[in-house]
Enzyme design. Structure first.
Site, PDB file in Angstrom:
ATOM      1  N   ASP A 165      51.993  47.994  40.301  1.00 30.40           N
ATOM      2  CA  ASP A 165      52.335  46.770  39.602  1.00 30.40           C
ATOM      3  C   ASP A 165      51.157  46.970  38.114  1.00 30.40           C
ATOM      4  O   ASP A 165      50.212  46.622  37.889  1.00 30.40           O
ATOM      5  CB  ASP A 165      50.689  45.804  40.174  1.00 30.40           C
ATOM      6  N   ALA A 212      37.906  38.900  33.582  1.00 32.82           N
ATOM      7  CA  ALA A 212      38.688  38.444  33.897  1.00 32.82           C
ATOM      8  C   ALA A 212      38.968  38.037  34.660  1.00 32.82           C
ATOM      9  O   ALA A 212      38.346  37.670  36.519  1.00 32.82           O
ATOM     10  CB  ALA A 212      39.918  39.748  33.978  1.00 32.82           C
ATOM     11  N   LYS A 243      35.082  42.879  41.459  1.00 35.76           N
ATOM     12  CA  LYS A 243      35.528  42.493  42.202  1.00 35.76           C
ATOM     13  C   LYS A 243      35.968  41.862  43.687  1.00 35.76           C
ATOM     14  O   LYS A 243      35.515  41.729  44.400  1.00 35.76           O
ATOM     15  CB  LYS A 243      37.477  43.328  41.914  1.00 35.76           C
ATOM     16  N   ILE A 260      44.424  36.903  42.280  1.00 35.06           N
ATOM     17  CA  ILE A 260      43.915  37.058  43.691  1.00 35.06           C
ATOM     18  C   ILE A 260      42.442  37.095  44.118  1.00 35.06           C
ATOM     19  O   ILE A 260      41.433  37.332  44.849  1.00 35.06           O
ATOM     20  CB  ILE A 260      44.361  37.896  44.873  1.00 35.06           C
TER      21      ILE A 260
END
Length: 976
Positions: A295, A133, A154, A137
């Site tokens: 979030d 994905a 990440k 950011i």
């Protein structure tokens, strides 16, 4: 090299210009559509708006894809709001959740090697080039460590920090422009909080620690055999393997994306249960932990492929930590909304720092209910949006009428004066969760799912009691040995769950010897009871109302032997022309059941002062005046109130202030009908259910009226706290039942009465906050203003529900009031009896006899009745049969009384309503320690007053509806 070029000054301005250009185009497009729909057929309006939504959603999506950065976050947020946004926006912006164009692999590897100081081959046995994905950011790649462990990596985009910070500036400018163009949409508090929190997402070490904390809080690593709490949630969170500022390595978990409907169906996933468990996880984070992910958009969740299917929570970069006090205030706000408790809601808002510019509790409750409303499937979005819009328009009309604003002014009026940042992220989370459930076509009832978590955080603190809470007794110095022993008794009673919150104050020989506060404000309010906390004291209020009548007699405005009809001409009707003032005070007027029909018709009428006075004027006595003493349990207050206002030519509240509040310097701590602004100091009533069982064993009493017997009270007493906790009841003038005061204010009142009206020395300087330090607000409007206000209302609001309810308080009024409350133009003497400089509230040297109906006033009372002239009177227990004291208690245990011979006065206020047992033990201890005779009727388990209940079954019907937040369905309900 890409980023420095991108963020050069030329590109910064071009980026900014693009943002503002698109914003203006979208704004003007919708303004044009608003004008066009006025000139086309209704049948074509829907299509007109759908086309507008589609072209503007495309404009927004195109801008976001070009700019990336923070705008992706905005797009992700909007894409989840299927509950309020048109379908065109949802379908187009949904692709932003996880399918942005990826950054080049070369850039990704460069970042990883720079952060760890090692080559890719040194770090990974395998690294998948295609990202799982790509988000705003960072992007995520699957990999395998050298030790063979499956992980995800990440990696933060190069130069994203500069882009995010620039985007925040642009977003702030747009929000300010919108606030200027459309003042009712002032989003500045939200963008300010976002500007503060968003940069934290750029530090992956911070995110790694957040991930560990949330995983630990939710018990994600708890072994299956371990015991779980009832509020444990069943979710998964990947384990953190390693982190740097720009790279985060996590355990790999194989899961299904929430937007992959085909896979969810193929694996047999129950979407409703998944969304419910996600909601529970967030309720736990917010209310139990005070540390939550801010979030929760769909891209941050997966569903495990193995049964039982569980939510996998991802991405803890934007995580909010709130203080314990804020956590409790949020829980209190939630429960207040669930129960329709206006007082608790306003108190919670005050505690969290949310200030409003006007007093509109009904509208605040409606808005909060919308805030916690159940989610609806996406196909109901348009209907939901219209409902919210209609509700907002209705509220703005109420504001316009209340503030007397023209349409242009109301458009620019913002009712919120201060908006704490913590609520911004909290609100964003709720909106995202609601949008998530709508996207998944789930229907979530937040009031049901979140309630156990909100209750646990409050009741967890409250249920600890004195044993576990060293601050259960409020930290004020001990005045005397008897106070030290009293505190030991309170701790014992608290440990036995007989006390929730309590105040005890006593005066001996004109000096304070006890001033203790203990416990908590309410069942869902763990804040400590303080000396200035306001308790609802029920019929202890009657003692204050009676004192006001005697004060008017003392000042030559009234005579006890006078016919009420001579003072109050409208009262003469229906055979009441021979009722005298002393009949009212002695409960022998025959009007003991005068308001029975009012309560049966609509208990809400109790809040309307003028209407209740009219009902008293129309009432018919049931017995001949002076012949039978039957407790006027509710009518007493309005009878006294009507006499007070007609005899003085002033309002009830004005006489209260003039007679007692200012002379005694108890400003802000004794009210009959509370003003706006004191909600955060109110104790909330609850019931001692063990004592409730004793009521059914009590027999009928001949001294009580037919509508007020004890044998059936247990059927409805459990609903009594809900009724008297209601804001409109607390704000109304009901002089028989809804006084709100501190024990030290009530004790000071009785200390003055015990000393023939001599004002005691200033209250103990070691009590904090000092008595009288609160300005007694608001100021009373002039008669001209009052008549003007009265002429502007209609219907049921045409009567004075409370002298406070209509008052708009200006700063200079508060200042003047505060100045006037600090002194009466006289100094208080050093309290030697008979001193020439003494300040007195009564001048009659035989006023004690008047209160007790003794001596020369004996002929104004009925024989050996329990009541003198307005007060319950007490005989000494030494056998001489004379009266030594007087007072008045209220249902539940609050009381105030004095012993004249021993110059002793005492008050007890409680919020856990029992039927005299707790209060009796306290009074017995104090009297025993002081060698003061225990007044007749104060021993054993009897209520101090002997009998005192305020409502009947019809009142309970009303309470049942109101405590569920539905005031529109009041009449015609039958109890089982």
């Amino acid at each position: 090299h890409f980023v420095p070029c991108l963020m050069g000054w030329g590109n910064i301005y071009r980026r900014r210009a693009r943002v503002f250009t698109v914003a203006v185009i979208i704004y003007l497009d919708y303004k044009a559509v608003q004008q066009r729909e006025k000139w086309i057929n209704k049948s074509k309006r829907t299509a007109l708006w759908e086309k507008a939504h589609e072209r503007n959603a495309k404009r927004l999506l195109s801008l976001i894809i070009k700019l990336e950065g923070l705008w992706v976050k905005l797009g992700q947020y909007l894409s989840t709001r299927a509950d309020v946004l048109p379908e065109a926006y949802i379908s187009l912006l949904r692709q932003l959740q996880d399918s942005l164009p990826p950054r080049p692999l070369k850039e990704v590897c460069r970042t990883i090697q720079k952060e760890f100081g090692k080559t890719m081959t040194d770090l990974f046995a395998d690294f998948v080039e295609e990202p799982l994905a790509t988000a705003s950011i960072a992007q995520v790649h699957r990999a395998k460590l050298i030790n063979g462990q499956e992980v995800v990596v990440k990696v933060q985009h190069e130069g994203i920090r500069a882009i995010i910070l620039e985007d925040l500036k642009n977003a702030k400018s747009i929000v300010e422009w919108i606030a200027w163009a459309e003042p009712q949409y002032d989003l500045n508090p939200m963008i300010d909080e976002w500007c503060k929190e968003a940069p934290k997402e750029l530090d992956f070490n911070h995110e790694a620690e957040n991930t560990r904390t949330v995983s630990r809080n939710l018990g994600c690593k708890t072994s299956p055999g371990e015991s779980y709490s009832s509020n444990r949630v069943n979710v998964l969170i990947p384990e953190v393997i390693q982190s740097t500022k720009s790279v985060l390595i996590l355990e790999y978990m194989d899961g299904i994306r929430l937007n992959d409907s085909a896979s969810l169906e193929a694996f047999g996933v129950d979407k409703q249960k998944i969304i419910e468990e996600i909601t529970r996880a967030y309720a736990h984070q917010i209310y139990v932990d005070g540390f939550f992910n801010g979030d929760p958009h769909p891209g941050n969740f997966l569903v495990s492929k193995e049964a039982p299917h569980r939510p996998i929570l991802l991405d803890f970069g934007l995580t909010k930590k709130i203080s314990s006090s804020m956590k409790q205030a949020l829980a209190k706000m939630f429960l207040a909304s669930a129960e329709g408790d206006h007082v608790a809601l306003l108190s919670a808002m005050s505690e969290m720092g949310l200030r409003l510019r006007l007093d509109m509790p009904d509208q605040v409750m409606e808005i909060t209910s919308v805030f916690f409303r159940s989610s609806t499937p996406a196909n109901e979005a348009q209907q939901n949006l219209k409902s919210l819009s209609d509700q907002r328009e209705k509220n703005m009309k109420v504001i316009q009428e209340k503030m007397q604003l023209n349409p242009k002014e109301v458009k620019r009026f913002n009712p919120i004066d201060a908006f704490p940042g913590d609520i911004v992220i909290f609100g964003r989370v709720l909106n995202l969760l609601r949008g998530l459930s709508s996207t998944m076509n789930a229907r979530i009832v937040y009031l049901d799912i979140m309630r156990p978590f909100a209750e646990s955080v409050l009741q967890g603190n409250i249920s600890r009691g004195p044993v576990a809470n060293v601050q259960w007794i409020y930290n004020t110095p001990v005045h005397s040995d008897v106070e030290a022993k009293l505190r030991q008794l309170l701790v014992e009673l608290g440990n036995n769950d007989k006390i929730l919150g309590i105040q005890v104050c006593a005066y001996k020989d004109g000096e304070v010897i006890i001033d203790t506060a203990a416990g908590v404000l309410g069942r869902y309010d763990p804040r400590p009871v303080q000396p200035d906390t306001l308790f609802s004291v029920f019929s202890a209020t009657k003692g204050v109302a009676a004192g006001m009548l005697h004060w008017l007699v003392d000042n030559g405005k009234l005579k006890l032997e006078e016919n009420v009809a001579n003072i109050w001409p409208e009262f003469r009707r229906n055979g009441k022309e021979h009722i005298k003032v002393h009949h009212i005070l002695n409960h022998t007027s025959g009007l003991h059941n005068a308001l029975a029909n009012l309560r049966a018709e609509n208990p809400l009428l109790m809040t309307e002062w003028d209407e209740c006075l009219k009902r008293m004027e129309a009432s018919v006595p049931e017995t001949e005046p002076g012949k039978q003493q039957l407790y006027h349990y509710l009518s007493f207050g309005w009878l006294c109130g009507g006499i007070i206002e007609h005899a003085s030519g002033k309002k009830f509240q004005e006489i209260l202030e003039e007679a007692f509040i200012h002379p005694l310097k108890i400003e802000g701590e004794l009210y009959v009908g509370i003003p706006p602004g004191v909600e955060s100091r109110l104790a909330t009533l609850t019931l001692d259910t063990d004592d409730l069982k004793k009521l059914s064993e009590m027999q009928n009493r001949p001294e009580l009226p037919s509508t007020f017997q004890l044998n059936n009270i247990g059927e409805f007493a459990e609903y009594l706290p809900a009724f008297f906790n209601m804001l409109n009841i607390r704000r109304a003038i009901v002089p028989a039942a809804n006084g709100h005061c501190s024990a030290r204010a009530l004790a000071r009142y009785y200390a003055a009465l015990a000393d023939v009206g001599v004002v005691p020395q200033p209250h103990s300087s070691i009590s904090n906050p000092p008595l009288g330090s609160h300005p007694h607000i608001p100021k009373f409007p002039s008669k001209k203003i009052y008549e003007k206000q009265k002429g502007k209302v209609n219907g049921s609001n045409d009567s004075r529900q409370s002298s406070y309810a209509r008052m708009e308080v200006e700063d200079d009024d508060i200042e003047k009031c505060s100045r006037s409350s600090k002194g009466t133009g006289e100094s208080i003497a050093d309290r030697e009896r008979g001193g020439s400089s003494e300040s007195k509230i009564f001048s009659n040297p035989r006023v004690h006899e008047a209160f007790m109906g003794a001596g020369e006033y004996e002929n104004l009372c009925l024989g050996d009745g329990a009541f003198g002239l307005g007060f319950r009177r007490f005989k000494s227990n030494d056998g001489d049969g004379s009266y030594t004291g007087f007072g008045h208690s209220g249902m539940g245990g609050s009381t105030g009384f004095c012993d004249v011979r021993n110059r002793f006065a005492m008050a007890v206020t409680v919020n856990k309503m029992s039927f005299g047992g707790v209060t009796s033990k306290i009074v017995e201890l104090v009297c025993s320690e002081l060698n003061v005779p225990l007044p007749e009727g104060l021993s054993g388990s009897r209520d101090v007053c002997g009998y005192d209940v305020e409502v009947d079954s019809k009142t309970v019907e009303f309470a049942l509806k109101m405590w569920r937040g539905n005031p529109d369905r009041l009449i015609g309900i039958q109890l089982p």
